[in-house]
Design a protein around this motif. Structure first.
Motif, PDB file in Angstrom:
ATOM      1  N   SER A   1      23.005 -10.279   0.988  1.00 17.22           N
ATOM      2  CA  SER A   1      22.714  -9.942   2.493  1.00 17.22           C
ATOM      3  C   SER A   1      23.732  -8.980   3.207  1.00 17.22           C
ATOM      4  O   SER A   1      23.894  -8.978   4.194  1.00 17.22           O
TER       5      SER A   1
ATOM      6  N   PRO B   1      19.552 -15.916   0.413  1.00 20.23           N
ATOM      7  CA  PRO B   1      18.270 -16.151   0.744  1.00 20.23           C
ATOM      8  C   PRO B   1      17.224 -15.727  -0.088  1.00 20.23           C
ATOM      9  O   PRO B   1      16.050 -15.763  -0.131  1.00 20.23           O
ATOM     10  N   VAL B   2      17.767 -14.984  -1.290  1.00 21.88           N
ATOM     11  CA  VAL B   2      16.823 -14.556  -2.417  1.00 21.88           C
ATOM     12  C   VAL B   2      17.601 -14.744  -3.500  1.00 21.88           C
ATOM     13  O   VAL B   2      18.647 -15.224  -3.629  1.00 21.88           O
TER      14      VAL B   2
ATOM     15  N   GLN C   1      20.816 -12.560  10.976  1.00 19.68           N
ATOM     16  CA  GLN C   1      20.946 -13.868  10.138  1.00 19.68           C
ATOM     17  C   GLN C   1      21.511 -14.820  11.058  1.00 19.68           C
ATOM     18  O   GLN C   1      22.634 -14.701  11.840  1.00 19.68           O
TER      19      GLN C   1
ATOM     20  N   THR D   1      16.860 -15.466   7.783  1.00 16.28           N
ATOM     21  CA  THR D   1      17.182 -13.879   7.720  1.00 16.28           C
ATOM     22  C   THR D   1      16.176 -12.933   7.944  1.00 16.28           C
ATOM     23  O   THR D   1      14.940 -13.112   7.279  1.00 16.28           O
TER      24      THR D   1
ATOM     25  N   ARG E   1      11.902  -7.448   5.624  1.00 16.88           N
ATOM     26  CA  ARG E   1      12.089  -8.685   4.977  1.00 16.88           C
ATOM     27  C   ARG E   1      12.348  -9.900   5.756  1.00 16.88           C
ATOM     28  O   ARG E   1      13.039  -9.709   6.776  1.00 16.88           O
TER      29      ARG E   1
ATOM     30  N   ALA F   1      13.203 -14.153   5.425  1.00 18.37           N
ATOM     31  CA  ALA F   1      13.457 -15.127   4.318  1.00 18.37           C
ATOM     32  C   ALA F   1      13.939 -16.257   5.369  1.00 18.37           C
ATOM     33  O   ALA F   1      14.809 -16.228   6.305  1.00 18.37           O
TER      34      ALA F   1
ATOM     35  N   ARG G   1      14.354 -22.084  -0.662  1.00 12.95           N
ATOM     36  CA  ARG G   1      14.392 -20.707  -0.089  1.00 12.95           C
ATOM     37  C   ARG G   1      13.163 -20.086  -0.105  1.00 12.95           C
ATOM     38  O   ARG G   1      12.174 -20.309  -1.219  1.00 12.95           O
TER      39      ARG G   1
ATOM     40  N   SER H   1      10.718 -16.220   0.907  1.00 10.31           N
ATOM     41  CA  SER H   1      10.915 -14.989   1.320  1.00 10.31           C
ATOM     42  C   SER H   1       9.875 -14.100   1.306  1.00 10.31           C
ATOM     43  O   SER H   1       9.018 -14.151   0.270  1.00 10.31           O
TER      44      SER H   1
ATOM     45  N   GLN I   1       9.128  -9.989   1.340  1.00 14.28           N
ATOM     46  CA  GLN I   1       9.813  -8.597   1.360  1.00 14.28           C
ATOM     47  C   GLN I   1       8.983  -7.589   0.987  1.00 14.28           C
ATOM     48  O   GLN I   1       8.167  -7.734  -0.017  1.00 14.28           O
TER      49      GLN I   1
END
Length: 935
Positions: free
Chosen positions: A107, A117-118, A572, A586, A604, A606, A618, A620, A622
């Motif tokens: 991030s 987040p990823v 975020q 995020t 993106r 998330a 999590r 996401s 993107q």
């Protein structure tokens, strides 16, 4: 002069204040010192790190009482109160787990890896010191989801989530914020301009698309390498590794790797550091003599083209040669009827005759760091240079010799922002193409026309004398090869030296290049100014200046320049849904514009749920994009089998070459020579497969399929990911799954452009119904091209990875991970389209060790298995068999000497393997290393 002296005095003076001093020792629960632990005064940026013995001293302007925070990767953070000056505080840290580690890349802000987040992988100081690989860069191969393709001993290509090649333009590598891709190549040459091991602070790897924050090349993943600050890590440290590489083809050869780091903090305002690294060894020899096109041919066959044999790429149909000889009156009329219609190739040279396999790397970097207000505001200048020898495999095999790369960066930063600008410049040095070296050594001794003419003449004579066809072919080759240059002779060496110093690929094989990238980027974090969320904004600007003097790019008339710009923002925010559940959201979006293409947005989103501080889920979505690389756009390189022609709209017309037409073609056109440019590849071409597999078999023009490749556009991907990180009792689990869908997939098409006639077949030979383009194909009057273009084919990929880590048997570290990757693409429906997925479907990796088996003695082992897969690349296609590798090391620490001894071996089981079609087999390495004062 007086002003300059005053400035120097300002930079170097030591200013004394009323200060509080705290000292002590940092150890683990067994009493072992923890060197490199961070000690920070809470609420400030003042801090220090512990030395090799775990000792620390920190001085601050704060007056007691205040608190200090002590942290060390893999251990739980402790906060302690300071109540008086000159207080001694010894700290024992309890061992934590991987979830407590802090990452920055996910991030662009510090956060626990647990809350990222990823998906993100981290390789810290502990992992670097304990890696079973020969160095930290190779150790990255043991991370889940990571592939390392070994091009040579000193050039390894990192990739995640498929679509890998040695020219891996889908994966970005950043060193202290700088992209260290070579401008001429558009990808990093491994760790050539990377870091020395003693200066590595941490390595983070972000798999998958990340264009929303990091721009065009953050498509398949990014590798972040951060170095140690001289303000926090002072002194002299270094290492030396000595050993051997062992390979069946090359034998046992010496291996040396050494590094030195020197850092000094003059005061709280000014610090400097210098690093130096040197590596020398013998590369993995490539001696595969199988036929490149999987036809099962051997060197005894007429049209043999060996994988690692060069010069035999030149072949022709000897009946066509005989017809020309009859026309010129060099053999009797009608004699051509005795010559069979078969292709014959010239005799080539083994790769070992065209390179000495010298693997070498020399690199250095230096930095000046200035903190004018003795806080987190810092001005830094960093310079890097690297030079070396390696083997690179692209469309051909290349000896990268005395290649030189340099970077210079100026950066202003604090904890909330940075502004940086840097330049990257490369020079090709004495690099050359080994395939064209073999071809042109042959031609320098005897041109193709003479060689094939002698072949046909001897074949005819042998046939008239009653010899069988096989015997006649054997005698014909022996006659044509009479007087051939032999490796090791002075005549061969003189010819080799002349050709490898000649940049004209019609007579030589040398590359020339002096390209540059100019890059600037900035980021500001409003987290301290805005309460409801953490908001970041940033942007970047890049200019390319391509200057290969016409040897790689179509820049015969001067350098080619173009620019790209991008802007992004990220928000975020964490929401406490209940006492035990927290939601972290995020969102980010980036806009990018190249002067060659329309601009577009990359978003993106998330969300991460943290439950009881032990479980995090999590999800996401993107997007990523990849601008066509410099080579995708402006390459114009003849690699023998085809001309690589970039897909920028103004590029094909820049590739202008002379050609000699066949006698039949000259009669049709009315001239024997023509000038032809690359436009035919994009507006008047057939797919090569329809010519060689369809028309060549049937003779029916209806089997010819029009190609006419489109000019390139940016490639895009939409990526969905789900993940889980958590702790179940003593077991740490990290798992993720993803699905990627690609649009305008960038790839290559092989096409054939006829020198005359249109591919719509509307133009015919005068006085005949035969289409002109068909006659051109039949007469051999065409040029094969490999175009760079986008496909409208549907390309998707998906996969998953899981890692389980725990401690067993009273403190032994055990970790295992599994990666699954799958391509979703209809090959049968798209026979001319190559995705180059080049990734095994299944991979398993296991590590087992203990840092303290007994006092000061530790060990680690790492085993990995890779499934078989099919490799596709411009050099050749072929199966890569499954393989397994075991690496191991033992180490002994001598605290009184601040020294660690390590003995290790890679590929301990000695099962040689390769990771890509056409490369040398990877053997074993055995080494001993001595590391001193590595904080």
């Amino acid at each position: 002069m007086k002003t300059i002296l005053n400035l120097i005095a300002l930079l170097l003076c030591v200013v004394t204040y009323g200060q509080t001093t705290v000292k002590g020792k940092i150890t683990d629960e067994s009493g072992l010192p923890l060197p490199g632990a961070n000690i920070i005064v809470v609420g400030t940026t003042s801090g220090t790190v512990s030395d090799f013995d775990g000792n620390y001293t920190i001085t601050t302007e704060q007056e007691p009482p205040f608190s200090i925070r002590v942290s060390y990767t893999g251990f739980q953070v402790q906060t302690l109160e300071v109540t008086s000056n000159n207080q001694t505080i010894n700290v024992t840290l309890a061992e934590g787990n991987e979830l407590d580690e802090v990452v920055i890349s996910a991030s662009r802000t510090p956060e626990r890896i647990f809350e990222s987040p990823v998906t993100v992988e981290r390789f810290g100081l502990k992992e670097i010191k304990n890696t079973a690989s020969v160095d930290f860069y190779d150790g990255l191969e043991n991370l889940k989801g990571v592939d390392i393709n070994t091009n040579s001993l000193t050039f390894k290509s990192i990739n995640t989530r498929g679509f890998a090649s040695f020219a891996n333009t889908r994966f970005m590598q950043l060193v202290d914020g700088m992209d260290n891709s070579a401008p001429a190549l558009n990808f990093p040459l491994g760790n050539l301009l990377g870091m020395t091991e003693t200066d590595v602070q941490s390595v983070e790897l972000l798999p998958g698309a990340a264009s929303a924050l990091y721009g065009a090349n953050a498509f398949n993943g990014i590798l972040f390498m951060r170095s140690k600050s001289p303000f926090d890590h002072q002194g002299i440290s270094g290492y030396i590794k000595r050993g051997i590489t062992s390979q069946e083809a090359a034998g046992d050869n010496d291996y040396t790797d050494l590094g030195l780091r020197m850092a000094y903090k003059f005061n709280e305002k000014f610090a400097v550091k210098v690093n130096f690294g040197y590596l020398k060894g013998t590369d993995w020899a490539a001696n595969n003599e199988e036929d490149r096109f999987n036809r099962g041919l051997t060197r005894a066959d007429l049209n043999y083209d060996g994988i690692n044999i060069y010069g035999d790429e030149v072949s022709t149909n000897i009946k066509d040669v005989a017809e020309i000889l009859v026309d010129r009156g060099l053999i009797p009329s009608g004699a051509d009827a005795l010559i069979p219609s078969v292709d014959v190739s010239r005799t080539g040279y083994q790769e070992s005759a065209l390179t000495n396999y010298n693997a070498e790397s020399i690199k250095a970097d230096w930095g000046l760091y200035f903190r004018p207000w003795e806080n987190d505001f810092e001005i830094q200048y960093v310079g890097k240079i690297g030079s070396g020898n390696t083997i690179y495999q692209g469309a051909n095999r290349y000896n990268i010799r005395n290649f030189f790369l340099q970077q210079h960066k100026l950066e202003i930063r604090n904890d909330d922002f940075f502004v940086r600008g840097y330049i990257t410049e490369d020079k090709a040095g004495d690099s050359y193409d080994m395939v064209f070296t073999g071809i042109n050594i042959n031609r320098a001794w005897k041109d193709d026309q003479t060689w094939f003419g002698e072949y046909v003449g001897e074949y005819l004579q042998q046939t008239l004398g009653g010899a069988t066809s096989d015997a006649a072919h054997l005698a014909a080759r022996q006659t044509a090869d009479t007087g051939r240059l032999i490796p090791g002779t002075p005549e061969f060496q003189r010819t080799f030296d002349r050709i490898t110093n000649d940049p004209d690929l019609t007579t030589g094989s040398r590359f020339q290049d002096n390209s540059q990238i100019y890059h600037a980027d900035a980021n500001y974090n409003f987290g301290d100014l805005v309460d409801f969320a953490e908001i970041q904004v940033g942007g970047s600007f890049r200019t390319y200046r391509l200057n290969s003097f016409g040897t790689i790019y179509t820049d015969n008339d001067g350098p080619i320049t173009y620019s790209e710009v991008g802007f992004y923002t990220q928000l975020q925010r964490s929401l406490e849904l209940s006492e035990s559940v927290e939601l972290k959201l995020t969102g980010s979006v980036r806009y990018d514009k190249s002067e060659l293409f329309d601009g577009f947005f990359s978003p993106r989103l998330a969300a991460g749920f943290t439950i009881n501080d032990n479980h995090n889920i999590r999800a996401s979505f993107q997007t990523g994009f990849r601008n066509p690389t410099t080579q995708d756009l402006y390459i114009g390189l003849d690699v023998g089998r085809a001309i690589l022609i970039g897909g920028a709209s103004d590029n094909p017309g820049r590739d202008i070459r002379p050609y000699e037409l066949s006698p039949s073609g000259a009669a049709i056109v009315g001239q024997g020579n023509i000038i032809f440019d690359g436009n035919g590849a994009y507006n008047n071409s057939f797919f090569a497969s329809s010519v060689t597999n369809g028309f060549a078999q049937s003779g029916n023009p209806a089997d010819l399929e029009i190609a006419n490749s489109n000019f390139v556009q940016p490639e895009q991907v939409s990526s969905f990911e789900l993940g889980y990180r958590g702790k179940l009792k003593d077991v740490i689990i990290d798992a993720s799954a993803y699905y990627n869908s690609y649009q305008d997939f960038l790839a290559n098409e092989t096409v054939i452009a006829p020198f005359y006639g249109d591919v719509q077949l509307t133009q015919t030979v005068p006085g005949s119904s035969t289409p002109l383009a068909v006659a051109a194909i039949a007469n051999g009057d065409f040029q094969a091209y490999q175009t760079y273009t986008n496909s409208d084919a549907e390309v998707n990929s998906y996969g998953a990875a899981v890692q389980v880590s725990t401690k067993i048997l009273n403190g032994f570290d055990l970790s295992a991970n599994y990666t699954w990757a799958r391509l979703d693409f209809d090959v049968a429906a798209n026979p001319d389209f190559r995705t180059n997925f080049n990734t095994p479907e299944h991979k398993v990796k296991i590590s087992f060790g203990k840092t303290e088996l007994f006092k000061n003695f530790g060990f680690n082992t790492a085993w990995r298995w890779s499934d078989n897969f099919f490799w596709e690349a411009s050099f050749g296609d072929g199966e890569v068999p499954a393989y397994s590798v075991l690496d191991a090391q033992i180490n002994y620490r001598i605290p009184s000497l601040k020294t660690t001894l390590k003995v290790g071996a890679t590929n301990l089981l000695q099962d040689e393997y390769f990771t890509a079609f056409g490369t040398g087999f990877i053997g074993s390495m055995y080494y001993a290393s001595l590391t001193i004062n590595n904080l």
